[in-house]
Design an enzyme around this catalytic site. Structure first.
Site, PDB file in Angstrom:
ATOM      1  N   HIS A  31       0.749  -1.065   0.164  1.00 10.35           N
ATOM      2  CA  HIS A  31       0.022  -0.238   0.532  1.00 10.35           C
ATOM      3  C   HIS A  31       0.748   1.328  -0.304  1.00 10.35           C
ATOM      4  CE1 HIS A  31       1.258   0.248   4.024  1.00 10.35           C
ATOM      5  NE2 HIS A  31       0.563  -1.223   4.153  1.00 10.35           N
ATOM      6  N   HIS A  34       4.272   1.203   2.588  1.00 13.71           N
ATOM      7  CA  HIS A  34       5.243   0.087   2.031  1.00 13.71           C
ATOM      8  C   HIS A  34       5.601   1.625   0.411  1.00 13.71           C
ATOM      9  CE1 HIS A  34       2.445  -2.321   3.208  1.00 13.71           C
ATOM     10  NE2 HIS A  34       3.985  -2.992   3.874  1.00 13.71           N
ATOM     11  N   GLN A  58       6.791 -15.150  12.279  1.00 14.85           N
ATOM     12  CA  GLN A  58       6.771 -13.805  13.541  1.00 14.85           C
ATOM     13  C   GLN A  58       5.379 -13.486  13.487  1.00 14.85           C
ATOM     14  OE1 GLN A  58       8.382 -10.840   9.752  1.00 14.85           O
ATOM     15  NE2 GLN A  58       6.083  -9.950  10.989  1.00 14.85           N
ATOM     16  N   GLY A 144       9.553   1.499   8.419  1.00 16.46           N
ATOM     17  CA  GLY A 144       8.224   2.282   8.897  1.00 16.46           C
ATOM     18  C   GLY A 144       8.320   2.955  10.215  1.00 16.46           C
ATOM     19  N   GLN A 145       7.941   3.942  10.711  1.00 15.00           N
ATOM     20  CA  GLN A 145       7.167   4.231  12.165  1.00 15.00           C
ATOM     21  C   GLN A 145       6.621   3.417  12.446  1.00 15.00           C
ATOM     22  OE1 GLN A 145       9.248   6.162  14.647  1.00 15.00           O
ATOM     23  NE2 GLN A 145       7.487   5.854  15.737  1.00 15.00           N
ATOM     24  N   LYS A 146       5.129   3.006  11.376  1.00 14.57           N
ATOM     25  CA  LYS A 146       3.297   2.928  12.341  1.00 14.57           C
ATOM     26  C   LYS A 146       4.515   1.455  13.261  1.00 14.57           C
ATOM     27  CE  LYS A 146       0.176  -0.052  11.689  1.00 14.57           C
ATOM     28  NZ  LYS A 146       0.423  -0.798  11.453  1.00 14.57           N
ATOM     29  N   VAL A 173       2.573   6.884   6.800  1.00 14.20           N
ATOM     30  CA  VAL A 173       1.368   6.815   5.822  1.00 14.20           C
ATOM     31  C   VAL A 173       0.132   6.762   6.715  1.00 14.20           C
ATOM     32  CG1 VAL A 173       0.859   6.933   3.762  1.00 14.20           C
ATOM     33  CG2 VAL A 173       3.226   6.947   3.869  1.00 14.20           C
ATOM     34  N   SER A 183      -2.041  -3.762   5.540  1.00 19.07           N
ATOM     35  CA  SER A 183      -2.376  -3.898   4.521  1.00 19.07           C
ATOM     36  C   SER A 183      -3.154  -4.986   5.333  1.00 19.07           C
ATOM     37  CB  SER A 183      -0.910  -5.595   5.171  1.00 19.07           C
ATOM     38  OG  SER A 183       0.329  -5.097   4.200  1.00 19.07           O
TER      39      SER A 183
HETATM   40  P1  AMP Z   1       5.121  -5.308   6.279  1.00 19.80           P
HETATM   41  O1  AMP Z   1       5.021  -5.481   5.646  1.00 19.80           O
HETATM   42  O2  AMP Z   1       3.581  -5.026   7.490  1.00 19.80           O
HETATM   43  O3  AMP Z   1       5.919  -5.898   7.337  1.00 19.80           O
HETATM   44  O4  AMP Z   1       5.466  -3.851   6.502  1.00 19.80           O
HETATM   45  C1  AMP Z   1       6.776  -3.489   5.134  1.00 19.80           C
HETATM   46  C2  AMP Z   1       7.257  -2.308   6.096  1.00 19.80           C
HETATM   47  O5  AMP Z   1       6.314  -1.194   5.560  1.00 19.80           O
HETATM   48  C3  AMP Z   1       7.242  -2.099   7.437  1.00 19.80           C
HETATM   49  O6  AMP Z   1       9.320  -1.164   7.573  1.00 19.80           O
HETATM   50  C4  AMP Z   1       5.907  -1.272   8.428  1.00 19.80           C
HETATM   51  O7  AMP Z   1       7.131  -0.539   9.504  1.00 19.80           O
HETATM   52  C5  AMP Z   1       6.336  -0.516   6.666  1.00 19.80           C
HETATM   53  N1  AMP Z   1       5.085   0.463   7.120  1.00 19.80           N
HETATM   54  C6  AMP Z   1       3.200  -0.192   6.451  1.00 19.80           C
HETATM   55  N2  AMP Z   1       3.279   0.760   7.097  1.00 19.80           N
HETATM   56  C7  AMP Z   1       3.303   1.660   7.052  1.00 19.80           C
HETATM   57  C8  AMP Z   1       2.616   3.030   6.625  1.00 19.80           C
HETATM   58  N3  AMP Z   1       1.468   2.798   7.155  1.00 19.80           N
HETATM   59  N4  AMP Z   1       3.546   3.941   6.992  1.00 19.80           N
HETATM   60  C9  AMP Z   1       4.529   4.209   6.793  1.00 19.80           C
HETATM   61  N5  AMP Z   1       5.260   2.174   7.170  1.00 19.80           N
HETATM   62  C10 AMP Z   1       4.408   1.680   7.122  1.00 19.80           C
END
Ligand code: AMP
Length: 276
Positions: A31, A34, A58, A144-146, A173, A183
């Site tokens: 999204h 990412h 995880q 991401g800081q998320k 974001v 996601s």
């Molecule tokens: P994931 O696919 O959920 O493992 O996320 C992959 C990377 O994207 C991780 O470093 C997350 O922190 C980052 N990420 C997920 N959602 C967001 C968001 N809304 N804003 C910024 N980074 C994100």
């Protein structure tokens, strides 16, 4: 753009690259959050790699590993359109072949907050990220800081284990109404999607108290709690005002604070945070 499932092919591709490589590890179902990491990497690095791997280790028992959204073809189109050089899509049994037994445990930082509700989660995250760093040998890796606690755990891991990589944390974001992109947002039905804005509402209310001078962390936690209490669909797992580095709960805020929460809306577990 090259796409590979093979570690040896990835290593060959990596060896042919000259100049800085940036890596974005993901679990796919990409999204705009990412993609912001990918854009940042493209602006800072000569080469950009991404991984798509829904990492089984995880997920705790009973979590959504089986139904986690998967959209590899669309993900590859998006990554290619942004100028990514290489995407690694390993199979689970090549990441964790029979006999696999080596794990990274970033001890104290993995224990509070998410760690209380997702036992083993950060052990799985730290281990898979270490393997991806060893596979790509990037100069920079973008997160991401998320996922604030993940960011703290990974920064500690690369420091403790001398990984030669810069960890770069990018801003969260959000959707126009403040909901952090995730996601997992696709799990929400329309009523739940509406209710999910309560996470941003709670964090914003606490931040306004902070901005008007409040430094008592209990007041900020109570402020978030009362916003969540007003949303009948929300069930909070934790509400935290913690030291951003140690993740220990604060009494008084002297320097920074990480406001964070985990909230179930129906069956969907959402997290969000503000780093102040
Ligand atoms: P994931 O696919 O959920 O493992 O996320 C992959 C990377 O994207 C991780 O470093 C997350 O922190 C980052 N990420 C997920 N959602 C967001 C968001 N809304 N804003 C910024 N980074 C994100």
């Amino acid at each position: 753009m090259r796409t590979t499932e093979s570690l040896s092919e990835l290593r060959t591709i990596r060896a042919s690259m000259q100049g800085i490589l940036g890596l974005i590890p993901t679990m796919g179902a990409l999204h705009a959050g990412h993609l912001s990491l990918v854009r940042r990497a493209c602006s800072e690095c000569r080469h950009v790699g991404a991984s798509i791997f829904v990492n089984p280790t995880q997920f705790s028992k009973g979590e959504d590993f089986g139904k986690y959204p998967r959209a590899v073809q669309k993900d590859l189109e998006l990554l290619e359109s942004l100028g990514v050089d290489v995407v690694y899509i390993p199979a689970a049994d090549s990441m964790y072949p029979p006999g696999y037994q080596t794990w990274i445990d970033v001890e104290a930082l993995s224990t509070p907050l998410e760690g209380k509700f997702r036992p083993g989660h950060f052990r799985g995250v730290a281990t898979v990220v270490a393997k991806l760093l060893n596979s790509f040998t990037p100069d920079k890796a973008y997160f991401g800081q998320k996922d604030a606690q993940q960011a703290a755990v990974l920064k500690r891991m690369v420091r403790d284990l001398n990984f030669p990589v810069d960890i770069i944390i990018c801003p969260t974001v959000r959707e126009p109404d403040g909901l952090a992109m995730s996601s997992r947002n696709v799990y929400l039905n329309p009523a739940e999607r509406q209710a999910a804005t309560v996470l941003y509402g709670a964090l914003s209310a606490a931040k306004s108290r902070y901005d008007s001078g409040e430094r008592d962390a209990d007041v900020l936690r109570d402020t978030m709690q009362s916003v969540l209490d007003a949303e009948p669909m929300a069930r909070a797992q934790y509400i935290s005002a913690a030291d951003p580095e140690t993740l220990g709960e604060l009494k008084t805020i002297n320097q920074g604070v990480l406001l964070s929460l985990a909230v179930c809306i129906g069956e969907t577990r959402l997290i969000d945070n503000f780093l102040i």
